[in-house]
Design an enzyme around this catalytic site. Structure first.
Site, PDB file in Angstrom:
ATOM      1  N   GLY A 142       6.880   4.775   8.538  1.00  0.00           N
ATOM      2  CA  GLY A 142       6.045   5.961   8.689  1.00  0.00           C
ATOM      3  C   GLY A 142       6.192   6.530  10.083  1.00  0.00           C
ATOM      4  O   GLY A 142       7.239   6.362  10.720  1.00  0.00           O
ATOM      5  N   SER A 143       5.131   7.155  10.563  1.00  0.00           N
ATOM      6  CA  SER A 143       5.212   7.840  11.853  1.00  0.00           C
ATOM      7  C   SER A 143       5.184   6.840  13.007  1.00  0.00           C
ATOM      8  O   SER A 143       4.600   5.765  12.910  1.00  0.00           O
ATOM      9  CB  SER A 143       4.040   8.815  11.989  1.00  0.00           C
ATOM     10  OG  SER A 143       2.808   8.112  11.941  1.00  0.00           O
ATOM     11  N   GLU A 171       9.751   0.831  10.781  1.00  0.00           N
ATOM     12  CA  GLU A 171      10.799   1.840  10.609  1.00  0.00           C
ATOM     13  C   GLU A 171      10.126   3.183  10.800  1.00  0.00           C
ATOM     14  O   GLU A 171       9.319   3.596   9.972  1.00  0.00           O
ATOM     15  CB  GLU A 171      11.428   1.689   9.216  1.00  0.00           C
ATOM     16  CG  GLU A 171      12.815   2.296   9.144  1.00  0.00           C
ATOM     17  CD  GLU A 171      12.772   3.718   8.624  1.00  0.00           C
ATOM     18  OE1 GLU A 171      12.721   4.644   9.470  1.00  0.00           O
ATOM     19  OE2 GLU A 171      12.786   3.912   7.407  1.00  0.00           O
ATOM     20  N   LYS A 226       0.850  -1.206   0.000  1.00  0.00           N
ATOM     21  CA  LYS A 226       0.000   0.000   0.000  1.00  0.00           C
ATOM     22  C   LYS A 226       0.879   1.248   0.000  1.00  0.00           C
ATOM     23  O   LYS A 226       1.481   1.615   0.999  1.00  0.00           O
ATOM     24  CB  LYS A 226      -0.935   0.054   1.208  1.00  0.00           C
ATOM     25  CG  LYS A 226      -2.024   1.095   0.973  1.00  0.00           C
ATOM     26  CD  LYS A 226      -2.622   1.729   2.196  1.00  0.00           C
ATOM     27  CE  LYS A 226      -1.805   2.779   2.850  1.00  0.00           C
ATOM     28  NZ  LYS A 226      -1.619   4.031   2.063  1.00  0.00           N
TER      29      LYS A 226
HETATM   30  P1  NAI Z   1       1.793   8.171   8.425  1.00  0.00           P
HETATM   31  O1  NAI Z   1       2.565   7.357   9.379  1.00  0.00           O
HETATM   32  O2  NAI Z   1       0.377   8.506   8.764  1.00  0.00           O
HETATM   33  O3  NAI Z   1       1.787   7.480   6.978  1.00  0.00           O
HETATM   34  C1  NAI Z   1       2.683   6.504   6.525  1.00  0.00           C
HETATM   35  C2  NAI Z   1       1.924   5.381   5.835  1.00  0.00           C
HETATM   36  O4  NAI Z   1       1.050   4.776   6.788  1.00  0.00           O
HETATM   37  C3  NAI Z   1       1.022   5.831   4.676  1.00  0.00           C
HETATM   38  O5  NAI Z   1       1.015   4.835   3.675  1.00  0.00           O
HETATM   39  C4  NAI Z   1      -0.345   5.916   5.328  1.00  0.00           C
HETATM   40  O6  NAI Z   1      -1.395   5.743   4.415  1.00  0.00           O
HETATM   41  C5  NAI Z   1      -0.285   4.756   6.288  1.00  0.00           C
HETATM   42  N1  NAI Z   1      -1.204   4.853   7.435  1.00  0.00           N
HETATM   43  C6  NAI Z   1      -1.638   5.964   8.070  1.00  0.00           C
HETATM   44  N2  NAI Z   1      -2.470   5.634   9.060  1.00  0.00           N
HETATM   45  C7  NAI Z   1      -2.578   4.294   9.070  1.00  0.00           C
HETATM   46  C8  NAI Z   1      -3.288   3.351   9.871  1.00  0.00           C
HETATM   47  N3  NAI Z   1      -4.081   3.753  10.880  1.00  0.00           N
HETATM   48  N4  NAI Z   1      -3.134   2.033   9.604  1.00  0.00           N
HETATM   49  C9  NAI Z   1      -2.330   1.618   8.613  1.00  0.00           C
HETATM   50  N5  NAI Z   1      -1.648   2.459   7.811  1.00  0.00           N
HETATM   51  C10 NAI Z   1      -1.758   3.780   8.041  1.00  0.00           C
HETATM   52  O7  NAI Z   1       2.598   9.523   8.180  1.00  0.00           O
HETATM   53  P2  NAI Z   1       2.023  10.907   7.604  1.00  0.00           P
HETATM   54  O8  NAI Z   1       0.711  11.217   8.225  1.00  0.00           O
HETATM   55  O9  NAI Z   1       2.106  10.864   6.148  1.00  0.00           O
HETATM   56  O10 NAI Z   1       3.123  11.896   8.169  1.00  0.00           O
HETATM   57  C11 NAI Z   1       3.055  12.311   9.524  1.00  0.00           C
HETATM   58  C12 NAI Z   1       4.419  12.347  10.151  1.00  0.00           C
HETATM   59  O11 NAI Z   1       4.944  11.038  10.183  1.00  0.00           O
HETATM   60  C13 NAI Z   1       5.457  13.149   9.410  1.00  0.00           C
HETATM   61  O12 NAI Z   1       5.381  14.510   9.720  1.00  0.00           O
HETATM   62  C14 NAI Z   1       6.712  12.520   9.926  1.00  0.00           C
HETATM   63  O13 NAI Z   1       7.008  13.052  11.191  1.00  0.00           O
HETATM   64  C15 NAI Z   1       6.351  11.060  10.090  1.00  0.00           C
HETATM   65  N6  NAI Z   1       6.787  10.243   8.940  1.00  0.00           N
HETATM   66  C16 NAI Z   1       7.924   9.500   9.063  1.00  0.00           C
HETATM   67  C17 NAI Z   1       8.387   8.786   7.983  1.00  0.00           C
HETATM   68  C18 NAI Z   1       9.631   7.973   8.064  1.00  0.00           C
HETATM   69  O14 NAI Z   1      10.280   7.768   7.054  1.00  0.00           O
HETATM   70  N7  NAI Z   1       9.989   7.459   9.209  1.00  0.00           N
HETATM   71  C19 NAI Z   1       7.729   8.827   6.698  1.00  0.00           C
HETATM   72  C20 NAI Z   1       6.508   9.579   6.670  1.00  0.00           C
HETATM   73  C21 NAI Z   1       6.088  10.267   7.771  1.00  0.00           C
END
Ligand code: NAI
Ligand code: MG
Length: 497
Positions: free
Chosen positions: A244-245, A266, A191
């Protein structure tokens, strides 16, 4: 679509009415019939409509992945044949490199020079590296102390793997997830992030062209709270790999409880980058600049806490400020651009929100701290920002900002800086700049992080393990370390009596 200034290598992919999802070898609509728009963050304009996956689509994809795992040609392929498919895919990525680079830049906003020089070639390299592992997944013979027993281990795939990836390096994150999973013989539901689904879907076309059997790789674009959550909770998924976060990482772990799926995470970081006075300071300033502003600061390892020893603080922070001021902001697709927009309106609000909090709590931007105007006002641009007058307790010194914002923090000595650097819920990466070899190794040992860079920053290689300490995550990606995440060990006892 006409894009001025560069040779347009985009084929028919973006011209589709809506871009479909890949399930069981077929390009299909969503069960709900819904679509969502993906946006060019450099301009705020809609790039394409993409079908919106939800739990019903995830369910179909899981059925296809299970079928491909249990029957058909995939489980019968020899390791060498699996490796060849991955090599073929790497070749196809190279053959379509310019198209992939342009798509990545349009969807994410990142400068085209980096998509060309980094994202795309490193993606091909990742598949090639893991192609080699397909033929090297060895078990062991165990000298047990029970007479007349022959005992050995087999390394088998985990099964059906769900992979949820972020938007900061869409293509590379897909490769980090897919390559080891496929080398080990698993099947996958990927995804992509809702902000950047395009390159993963174009990669899906190349996966089909390479000849992977149907259902081995399924790609379901959609939102986190719907498609992502359905995948994380699905009872017939054996493992989830997530980047992700930290907040969502915890939800993934909770969702895994139902069927005790294996989980690797990660997650976020607030990485210290530490400059000692005995470093080559010109080099260290460039390093600090790259550590924070590469990819608009949207890197999980970003060097967002810049610790500088007091005696050289003004010189280093002054140098960084000057260099930040000179960075060329522009649309991602402009070959001269050094700093592009952040990925989305939401991210723009998050980053500028943190800048306001920083100012309110008493920190001062030495440069930046605003949005650029003029012809960049339509895109999601933030000026590269260097905060001075910061203390360790301020929000901007503790929380992940994930944008082009660095806090500069002076320190006195080695013990003090190690303790302050380690005082974080995160432990993903750390940088150390010094010409004293003893200090370098002592700091590498003292810092609580999964990756330490000495006199360099943001180095990654398919062969070098990567992952976090503390709330930066579980498990390691890349190198042979990741093979543990995509295989399980079976012990076989044979009586020779
Ligand atoms: P996120 O963690 O919400 O999104 C990352 C992935 O997780 C996306 O594919 C999203 O669709 C999916 N996702 C979101 N909620 C989910 C859930 N409840 N169950 C399963 N999958 C889910 O990150 P977002 O909202 O794009 O960014 C927020 C913050 O997260 C950023 O400001 C940053 O601090 C952090 N982040 C860290 C990353 C890293 O490389 N470690 C990458 C992206 C964001
Ligand atoms: Mg989110």
């Amino acid at each position: 679509m006409a894009i001025s200034g560069i040779q347009n290598a985009l084929g028919t992919f973006l011209q589709q009415q809506s871009i479909k999802m890949l399930i069981g070898g077929q390009w299909v609509e969503s069960a709900s019939g819904k679509t969502f728009e993906t946006i060019n963050p450099s301009t705020g304009e809609v790039l394409a409509k993409v079908v919106e996956g939800d739990s019903e689509d995830i369910n179909r994809a899981v059925i296809a992945a299970r079928k491909a795992f249990e029957s058909g040609s995939w489980p019968k392929l020899t390791p060498s044949q699996r490796g060849r498919l991955l090599l073929k895919l790497a070749d196809l990525i190279e053959q379509n490199a310019e198209e992939l680079a342009q798509l990545e830049t349009l969807d994410n906003g990142k400068p085209i020079r980096y998509s060309r020089a980094g994202d795309v070639p490193l993606t091909a390299d990742h598949f090639r590296y893991f192609a080699g592992w397909a033929t090297k997944l060895e078990g062991e013979t165990i000298p047990v102390s029970i007479p007349n027993m022959f005992t050995y281990t087999l390394r088998e795939p985990v099964g059906v793997v769900g992979q949820i990836i972020p938007w900061n390096f869409p293509l590379q994150m897909a490769a980090w997830k897919l390559a080891p999973a496929l080398a080990c013989g698993n099947t996958v539901i990927l995804k992509p992030a809702e902000q950047t689904p395009l390159t993963a879907l174009r990669l899906g076309e190349l996966i089909c062209e390479a000849g992977f059997p149907e259902g081995v790789v399924n790609i379901v674009p959609g939102f986190g709270e719907t498609a992502g959550a359905a995948l994380a909770a699905h009872p017939n998924v054996d493992k989830i790999a997530f980047t992700g976060s930290t907040e969502v990482g915890k939800k993934i772990l909770q969702a895994s409880i139902g069927n005790l799926k294996k989980v690797t995470l990660e997650l976020g970081g607030k990485s210290p980058n530490i400059i000692f006075p005995d470093a080559d300071l010109k080099f260290a300033v460039r390093g600090a600049l790259n550590a924070i502003f590469f990819n608009q600061g949207q890197v999980c390892t970003v060097g967002s806490r810049l610790f500088v020893q007091k005696s050289v603080y003004d010189q280093v922070v002054g140098g960084l400020t000057d260099a930040a001021r000179k960075m060329k902001l522009g649309q991602g697709i402009d070959p001269g651009t050094e700093l592009g927009p952040v990925v989305s309106q939401e991210q723009l609000e998050r980053v500028t929100g943190y800048i306001e909090i920083g100012k309110r709590e008493g920190a001062t931007p030495r440069t930046g701290g605003e949005r650029p105007g003029g012809n960049l006002a339509q895109g999601y641009f933030v000026q590269p920002t260097v905060f001075d007058g910061v203390n360790d307790d301020m929000t901007i010194a503790r929380e992940e900002i994930f944008g082009p914002v660095v806090v500069a923090l002076p320190f006195e000595d080695v013990e003090e800086v190690a303790a302050r650097a380690n005082s974080s819920i995160y432990g993903l990466a750390a940088g150390v700049w010094t010409s004293d070899v003893k200090k370098a190794h002592k700091m590498a040992a003292a810092l609580k992080a999964g990756v330490i860079w000495v006199n360099t920053y943001n180095q990654f290689d398919a062969a070098a393990p990567f992952g976090g300490y503390k709330q930066s995550g579980y498990g390691r990606e890349m190198g042979h370390a990741v093979l543990d995440a995509y295989t399980q060990t079976k012990t076989v006892w044979v009586s020779l009596r």
